[in-house]
Design a protein around this motif. Structure first.
Motif: not given
Lengths: 698, 166
Positions: A85-86, A197, A395, A606-607, A609-610, A613-614
């Motif tokens: 799921v990303g 990636y 999420f 990325m996780q 950073e995400g 921000i989330q």
């Protein structure tokens, strides 16, 4: 060639793998696997591997879980019940297999979350793919490599995996593989530990990848479902026939379930609007968000009460501890409901054929959804297949199968495949929420600045990370069940965010009472070296001490840390508080994160950073408001989630611990965001915000 | 059943002439996905707030969820499926893949098309201009930092390609 080889002795599980102890068994399949990859070598892992949550079902073990297949054409296929799921699971699992088999990750095909083909790996939740599924895949792949090496020795040739899959000497090769092969030590990693990636990036950037909402089947119709106008409302009367009068649509009604199908979404919508116009509803009183916390408190479980008993852990004496303390504080913290709002709302395509039901849907719980379909339609598990194409975000918000059931009900009536995609409004209102929570905390600090009593009560938010990592001889932790006005469920980090917000802000209050620096106070009260290490890493990168010396009006610095699911996080924030709105604006942010040995630094970054921000959304802007059973802000126009311009300057420090087993990383970083910001807002203004989203008087 | 008024619309999608007989107020998004099978264009909110549904209409980035199919009549539509030419990725696509600016990937088509439109107008945007142009595009995985890196790379790649032609 033997069909099946039994393992001689099970592996001795290492301590940290007790829940997932893999033992192995090998089968050569020329039958059941044809659909995926044709004949070849199938390696199965036995036991309670890779369940989502520790302690959940799966301790029983004993089932054979097909994990790795090598086709006679040399194709390598990994099988997992996990979903993508990303969070990067597909690439991570390909890397894990490639590492152990000494092949390129591009050669590894990862078949995920097709209940006809893959083992049941439970929910994709709780950051369990890394600690549970990756070891299972690595073990299976290491076994394949050792079988190949043994074959090479036996055959005295440079055999390939293709040769292995075709080999008639497999049994001989197997006999030299006692009890499963050792996985590659971290220091020798060639694929794992290096940045990579998403392996299917090309399908994504060309639009070729089909998300669940993109699945199209021959003769497919589009469905829509009648929703109540408010929570708790019941349908008193309706005329489903109105659909056909308004559009090229066919209505379906069974009890309270009313929907319609049509050749286009447009016609389906028109049909539903016509039905909705005829519907009469009986509404029910529903608590509003303005009275949420009083409602939680009123309905909270009491010892010996009628509702579910609270969960309590305690040691020492709170009363004595508080009495002996030099500083004594109490405070109440609040966390609202928030919605996941993944970019792809719930979607399902259902198709009945030859007495079997197949559903393509976006869920983090493929086998759970299969079981829900089995129950809803009185079928047997073999009659239901759930397939989860890589989905547009989860999420923690897609653990349920309501959309799959609705699509299947519509398809059953229509006699044709039906696609049902929830609208954004439906996703806001009818998907479950992250629980709201109320916290009552009381604590005492002794003359040496050490916590001597800790009393922490959590109403409704959930138990993840409820236990304080801080030393205290006297401690009590209570979780009280409440009557939630909204449907609630998991979320990224779920209760850990709420528990950590309340705790880490209150720790700051204690530090102030003890006239201690927030960083020094934490270090003095923490024993866990991993937590101390991330605190030191974050504060060093942030120049914590130097920044404390300089004072600018309405600008402050804050720190917070936390641990959950085997990983550790610390964050430092500098904020400037807006005079008018009282909203802190992040001017600088540093996060240090440690999750054991890093499997894929690019994805980990990325996780993190995400998560930062989330996490800004929950910290600064997100809170579900409701009144009269309706949402007041159930749309992207009204419910403010972080956008490009909201991204603050930030730095991420990844602390690698090759000596520790890898832990999942998609969730824990989020738990330090809000408290670091709230603490910075206090430092800036002297006003304490004890609620999320954080607001202070400037 | 009511006789919903259907009209014939002609427009070009990804360089191919299309004739669609349908209700004029149907969202272009649904016609692309349901009638033409172009599912790369995503539904995200239906109110122009997330721009997952972005397509190029005569070169301009528009939200196809709010664009009635009638507004596309006589125009050129480019979707994510039509951005690559002869199997060669558009520089923005290449940059997003190379920089791994993908978590779940659902917002990516809209991000790429918005970026492509930006670079047509402004070949060398500043970071501020990039952020402003993409502020309407939501990414709930919050992969904005990587997306910014990818857009910067696309700018460089286009610059290098232009220099090569001189």
């Amino acid at each position: 060639m033997p069909d099946k080889i039994d393992l001689l002795e099970p592996l001795e599980p290492e301590r940290y793998e007790l829940r997932e102890a893999p033992t192995y068994e090998f089968t050569l399949s020329r039958r059941e696997f044809v659909e995926v990859a044709g004949a070849g070598l199938l390696i199965t892992v036995t036991g309670s591997v890779a369940r989502a949550q520790p302690g959940a079902a799966g301790r029983s073990g004993g089932t054979l879980e097909s994990r790795l297949h090598i086709g006679e054409d040399g194709t390598v296929t990994i099988l997992t019940g996990k979903v993508e799921v990303g969070q990067g699971s597909r690439t991570e699992l390909a890397m894990a297999a490639a590492e152990e088999m000494r092949i390129a990750p591009e050669r590894v095909r990862v078949v995920m979350a097709d209940t006809d083909l893959v083992p049941n790996d439970g929910l994709t939740a709780g950051s369990r793919t890394t600690p549970s599924t990756v070891p299972a895949v690595r073990a299976a792949a290491a076994t394949a490599r050792e079988l190949l090496e043994n074959l090479r020795r036996t055959a005295k040739s440079a055999a390939t995996y293709t040769d292995l899959a075709r080999s008639s000497e497999l049994a001989a090769a197997y006999k030299q593989t006692p009890g499963g092969a050792a996985v590659t030590p971290v220091k020798d990693w060639q694929v794992l530990g290096r940045p990579r990636y998403r392996i299917d990036g090309r399908e994504i950037v060309t639009g070729a990848h089909q998300f669940p909402s993109d699945i199209q089947r021959q003769g497919m119709l589009y469905g829509s479902v009648l929703r109540a106008p408010s929570y708790g409302a019941t349908l008193a009367a309706v005329d489903p026939g109105a659909a056909a009068k308004a559009a090229d649509a066919v209505a379906v009604r069974e009890g309270n379930f009313v929907g319609c199908v049509a050749p286009t979404s447009y016609a389906s919508r028109k049909g539903l609007e016509a039905i909705a116009a005829t519907a009469r509803w009986e509404t029910k009183e529903h608590p509003s968000s303005a009275k949420l916390f009083a409602h939680l408190k009123e309905t909270a479980s009491k010892p010996g009460g009628a509702s579910r008993a609270p969960r309590i852990q305690s040691k020492g004496s709170i009363e004595d501890g508080l009495g002996e303390s030099k500083h004594r504080l109490r405070a109440e913290y609040r966390v609202p409901f928030i919605q996941h709002a993944p970019m792809e709302p719930r979607a399902a395509v259902a198709e009945w054929a030859d007495g079997r039901l197949t559903v393509w849907t976006g869920t983090q719980n493929p086998f759970g959804v299969r079981d829900q379909l089995v129950q809803a339609f009185h079928l047997t598990p073999e009659k239901v297949r759930v397939i989860v194409p890589d989905s547009g975000g989860g999420f923690g918000g897609k653990h349920t199968g309501e959309t799959a059931i609705e699509a299947a009900r519509l398809a059953k009536e229509a006699g044709r495949p039906v696609s049902l995609r929830w609208t954004r409004a439906e996703e806001f209102m009818w998907a479950y929420f992250r629980p709201a929570g109320l916290f009552e905390i009381e604590a005492g600090v002794d003359a040496n600045g050490l916590i001597h009593a800790w009393d922490f009560s959590n109403y409704n938010a959930g138990t993840a990370a409820i236990e304080s990592p801080y030393r205290s001889a006297n401690a009590r932790t209570r979780f009280l069940y409440c009557d939630s006005p909204l449907r609630e469920g998991s979320y990224r980090g779920i209760a850990a965010t709420a528990n950590n917000f309340a705790r880490e802000c209150f720790i700051d209050e204690l530090a102030l009472a003890a006239s201690a620096d927030p960083l020094e106070f934490r270090l003095a009260n923490l024993d866990d070296t991993r937590m101390r290490d991330v605190l030191l890493a974050a504060s060093k990168q942030f120049n914590w001490r130097e920044r404390g010396a300089k004072r600018t009006p309405r600008v402050g610095r804050g720190i917070a840390c936390g641990t959950e699911k085997g990983s550790y996080v610390a964050a430092c924030a500098e904020v400037e508080v807006d005079v008018n709105s009282g909203q802190p604006h992040v001017r600088d942010f540093v996060m240090a994160f440690e999750c054991g040995a890093i499997l894929n630094p690019a994805n980990l970054r990325m996780q993190v950073e995400g998560s930062i921000i989330q996490g800004l959304g929950g910290a600064l802007t997100e809170a579900i408001e409701f009144e009269n059973g309706q949402l007041k802000n159930g749309s992207f126009a009204k419910y403010r989630v972080p956008r490009f311009r909201d991204v603050p300057p930030f730095e991420v420090v990844l602390v690698n611990r090759p000596d520790l087993p890898p832990a999942g990383a998609g969730e824990t970083p989020i738990i330090a965001v809000a408290p670091a910001i709230a603490n910075a807002a206090f430092d800036a203004t002297g006003e304490r915000s004890r609620s999320m989203p954080v607001r202070v008087k400037a | 059943m009511s006789a919903a008024l259907k009209t014939t619309f002609r427009f070009a999608v990804n360089g191919r002439a299309r004739i669609i007989k349908t209700e004029g107020d149907r969202p272009l998004l649904e016609v692309l996905r349901e009638d033409l099978g172009l599912t790369g264009t995503k539904y995200g909110c239906g109110e122009g707030q997330c721009r997952a549904c972005t397509v190029l209409l005569d070169g301009k980035a528009v939200t196809s969820c709010l664009t009635p199919v009638s507004a596309a009549a006589g125009k050129k539509v480019v979707t994510i499926e039509g951005l690559a030419t002869d199997g060669k990725l558009h520089p923005v696509q290449e940059a997003f893949a190379a920089e791994g600016a993908i978590q779940c990937g659902y917002c990516v088509p809209g991000m790429i098309l918005t970026t492509a439109a930006l670079l047509e107008k402004n070949a060398r945007p500043t970071d501020r201009q990039i952020v402003d142009a993409l502020n309407g595009n939501l990414c709930r995985c919050s992969g904005y930092p990587r997306i910014l890196v990818a857009v910067r790379r696309a700018v460089e790649m286009r610059g290098a390609a232009d220099a090569g032609q001189d």
